[in-house]
Design an enzyme around this catalytic site. Structure first.
Site, PDB file in Angstrom:
ATOM      1  CB  SER A 201      52.844  86.390  19.772  1.00 19.83           C
ATOM      2  OG  SER A 201      54.107  86.733  19.309  1.00 19.83           O
TER       3      SER A 201
ATOM      4  CG  ASP B 224      51.665  83.553  13.672  1.00 17.01           C
ATOM      5  OD1 ASP B 224      51.564  82.425  14.215  1.00 17.01           O
ATOM      6  OD2 ASP B 224      52.251  84.497  14.211  1.00 17.01           O
TER       7      ASP B 224
ATOM      8  CG  HIS C   2      54.085  82.280  16.975  1.00 13.34           C
ATOM      9  ND1 HIS C   2      53.562  83.380  16.336  1.00 13.34           N
ATOM     10  CD2 HIS C   2      54.646  82.738  18.117  1.00 13.34           C
ATOM     11  CE1 HIS C   2      53.805  84.455  17.060  1.00 13.34           C
ATOM     12  NE2 HIS C   2      54.462  84.096  18.149  1.00 13.34           N
TER      13      HIS C   2
END
Length: 173
Positions: free
Chosen positions: A130, A55, A24
């Site tokens: 992230s 992911d 992402h």
């Protein structure tokens, strides 16, 4: 946008370093990528591939002087074990932030677009973390921070994709 990443390996030609991050973070079309290292070096990066189901994504940079992470065995983790999250919450302004916590669950299923099996932990992570490392007390990467529950009624619920899932995905990418 900005995220975090982990230097994984140098390719067989000895020309490129592969960087693990989250899908992402790198899946937006029509953008350029860059990598800023802890040594404050900037590199142009190239998208290798990503997998939205896990992911996980991979970038590569034309450099071999980037320190590589050491990886640990996420299958040997125990609930209550101390862990650390390293990343860039909010982007480069807070580059290299380091927070601690414990493992709350080892094989937690979380649902979004797809159901993922993650390590649940309570180390502080925020947008920008992230793709960053979740490390054990030996300094080994045991997961890649992917998400957290960000709602008024929740505190300290972060999730990382375990290396037992990351490694085969990265190898296939």
């Amino acid at each position: 946008g900005e995220g975090s990443g982990v230097a994984m390996s140098i390719d067989g030609s000895g020309k490129y370093t592969y960087i693990i991050t989250c899908a992402h973070v790198i899946s937006e079309k029509g953008v350029t990528y860059g990598v800023l290292t802890a040594e404050k070096k900037n590199y142009e990066a190239e998208l290798v591939a990503y997998d939205v189901r896990t992911d996980i994504g991979v970038l590569k940079v034309e450099a071999t002087d980037i320190p590589l992470a050491e990886f640990g065995d996420s299958k040997s983790l125990r609930v209550g074990e101390t862990i650390y999250a390293i990343g860039n919450p909010g982007g480069s302004e807070f580059f290299g932030s380091f927070t601690d916590g414990i493992i709350s669950a080892i094989d937690r299923s979380i649902s979004g677009t797809y159901t993922m099996t993650c390590i649940q932990h309570n180390a502080a992570i925020n947008p920008g973390n992230s793709g960053g490392a979740l490390v054990n007390s030996a300094g080994q990467v045991i997961g890649i921070n992917s998400s957290k529950i960000a709602a008024t009624d929740y505190e300290g619920m972060g999730f990382a994709v375990p290396m037992s899932i990351v490694k085969p995905v990265v190898d296939s990418l």
